[in-house]
Scaffold this active site. Sequence first.
Site, PDB file in Angstrom:
ATOM      1  N   TYR A 184     -37.141  13.228 -91.629  1.00 21.54           N
ATOM      2  CA  TYR A 184     -38.467  13.234 -92.249  1.00 21.54           C
ATOM      3  C   TYR A 184     -38.971  11.806 -92.345  1.00 21.54           C
ATOM      4  O   TYR A 184     -38.207  10.844 -92.213  1.00 21.54           O
ATOM      5  CB  TYR A 184     -38.437  13.887 -93.631  1.00 21.54           C
ATOM      6  CG  TYR A 184     -37.778  13.062 -94.704  1.00 21.54           C
ATOM      7  CD1 TYR A 184     -36.422  13.196 -94.971  1.00 21.54           C
ATOM      8  CD2 TYR A 184     -38.525  12.149 -95.452  1.00 21.54           C
ATOM      9  CE1 TYR A 184     -35.819  12.432 -95.961  1.00 21.54           C
ATOM     10  CE2 TYR A 184     -37.930  11.384 -96.441  1.00 21.54           C
ATOM     11  CZ  TYR A 184     -36.569  11.523 -96.693  1.00 21.54           C
ATOM     12  OH  TYR A 184     -35.975  10.769 -97.667  1.00 21.54           O
ATOM     13  N   CYS A 185     -40.297  11.689 -92.576  1.00 18.91           N
ATOM     14  CA  CYS A 185     -40.886  10.357 -92.657  1.00 18.91           C
ATOM     15  C   CYS A 185     -42.014  10.352 -93.682  1.00 18.91           C
ATOM     16  O   CYS A 185     -41.841  10.860 -94.776  1.00 18.91           O
ATOM     17  CB  CYS A 185     -41.360   9.918 -91.276  1.00 18.91           C
ATOM     18  SG  CYS A 185     -42.462  11.102 -90.472  1.00 18.91           S
ATOM     19  N   ARG A 186     -43.149   9.749 -93.330  1.00 17.57           N
ATOM     20  CA  ARG A 186     -44.183   9.525 -94.338  1.00 17.57           C
ATOM     21  C   ARG A 186     -45.075  10.730 -94.577  1.00 17.57           C
ATOM     22  O   ARG A 186     -45.726  10.818 -95.611  1.00 17.57           O
ATOM     23  CB  ARG A 186     -45.054   8.342 -93.918  1.00 17.57           C
ATOM     24  CG  ARG A 186     -44.321   7.012 -93.976  1.00 17.57           C
ATOM     25  CD  ARG A 186     -45.130   5.915 -93.321  1.00 17.57           C
ATOM     26  NE  ARG A 186     -44.488   4.601 -93.476  1.00 17.57           N
ATOM     27  CZ  ARG A 186     -44.765   3.544 -92.726  1.00 17.57           C
ATOM     28  NH1 ARG A 186     -45.677   3.655 -91.759  1.00 17.57           N
ATOM     29  NH2 ARG A 186     -44.149   2.404 -92.922  1.00 17.57           N
ATOM     30  N   LEU A 214     -42.235  12.623 -97.442  1.00 16.08           N
ATOM     31  CA  LEU A 214     -41.788  12.484 -98.820  1.00 16.08           C
ATOM     32  C   LEU A 214     -42.888  12.735 -99.847  1.00 16.08           C
ATOM     33  O   LEU A 214     -42.651  13.416-100.844  1.00 16.08           O
ATOM     34  CB  LEU A 214     -41.181  11.101 -99.059  1.00 16.08           C
ATOM     35  CG  LEU A 214     -40.625  11.035-100.481  1.00 16.08           C
ATOM     36  CD1 LEU A 214     -39.157  11.332-100.498  1.00 16.08           C
ATOM     37  CD2 LEU A 214     -40.974   9.752-101.161  1.00 16.08           C
TER      38      LEU A 214
END
Lengths: 230, 230
Positions: A184-186, A214
């Site tokens: 996962y990332c931004r 997140l």
Amino acid sequence: MEYKSEGYTMADPEKKAALFDQLARVGKALGNGKRLELLDLLAQSERSVESLTAACGLGLTTVSAHLQTLKAAGLVTTRREGQKIHYSLAGDDVLALYRLARDTAAARIADVERVAADYLGDTPGQISRDELLAGIGAGRYTVLDVRPVEEYDAAHLPGALSIPIDELSARLDEIPADTQIVAYCRGPYCVFAHDAVELLTRSGRSAFRLEDGLPEWHAAGLPITSAGRA
Amino acid sequence: MEYKSEGYTMADPEKKAALFDQLARVGKALGNGKRLELLDLLAQSERSVESLTAACGLGLTTVSAHLQTLKAAGLVTTRREGQKIHYSLAGDDVLALYRLARDTAAARIADVERVAADYLGDTPGQISRDELLAGIGAGRYTVLDVRPVEEYDAAHLPGALSIPIDELSARLDEIPADTQIVAYCRGPYCVFAHDAVELLTRSGRSAFRLEDGLPEWHAAGLPITSAGRA
DNA sequence: TTTGTATTCCATAATTCCTTGGAATACTGT
DNA sequence: ACAGTATTCCAAGGAATTATGGAATACAAA
């Protein structure tokens, strides 16, 4: 002429315009792509002006000016530490507003899908937050945070492993073998997890992308781990 | 230089800018006072271009241009009937977005309070939706809709009496005697209910303002009565 | 106090937005 | 087909926004 002139005492139209002009300041603040990029970064963690400048491809004074605009609209606040000034979102309601504006655009403007696909590339296999939660319980996944370390330090999914996307190819051996990986990332418009899944898949691993980042996880009320500062 | 240059393969910054520019179109649409006024009107009921022009103090072509902007941002849709084109909000999510942007401005920009007070005048006695719901059950209140009839026809609170604000002084006798009156209008930044309460109080009646308008009532999931067209 | 650093303020040019009349378009109604 | 009406398109002037270097400010650190 369906509507009467409403001329019983007639409220002052200039004052009405002044009021709505004030209300429009928030919209104005959201009405610029670079400012949205800044908000997207600040949704991850607080950051200094210098750090934001490095991340968004504008001059320092330009970034400062955009931050002033956001601050005047009440969307961000500042905190001084040493000689740096750290900007952060003014509250969870601002995150909600940013997300709603962004998601409304995605849902209602056809071009967004096209431009997003052009930027992000092919969509990898994705799983939802609910699927991930169920899978974590069953010990099925290694959760991988591919954002810069500073953002991981500010807040990350419980149990997530931090390997920034630009170090991933060199640190593949840190990922437990024989597990499926969820990166996962931004958020939905961040390339990091896309690229991570592609790299991992090419390396023979089974990898998926969490469909949100997140901030969305946090906004959904799910637990996060934050180092907390000093 | 906290953040690495993220130069593993480096996503195209122009494509990223193009994406966020697209996402910013919704913010741009919300970033103009007159367009917010139009949205506020459309939150009550669908309306023709001509009708909107009469209500907002701009030229016909100007209003048309603003509506094009809103439509390009996906916030409104059109429906033709006879030779008129009726604009309406594209969905409840747009109402939610408008309200969140407006309420964020109100909560976070200090000037809003001042300018709002200047436009609306003294705040009359107000009651909340919950208080009104409880009071209706007890038969304590006469609920009064002081918006133009067209808006009442489109949707109104169950059991509400319709007396537009500019007819109120001439139609006071239609209001049941010996009841308390709760007047409502378009929303928190509409003067109608303020003016109604003031007029009613001067006439010796006991009157309050519902703190929000019909759109907020609807957004809260409470029941409304709509005539339905045709 | 002095030096150094991060940020903001200022002036400016390029761009975009707002508003407006007049012309063009897309219908309806006969 | 024809006339009438509501709306959109177009062109243009004025206002506001954006991006940017250079100067000024506000601190911290020594």
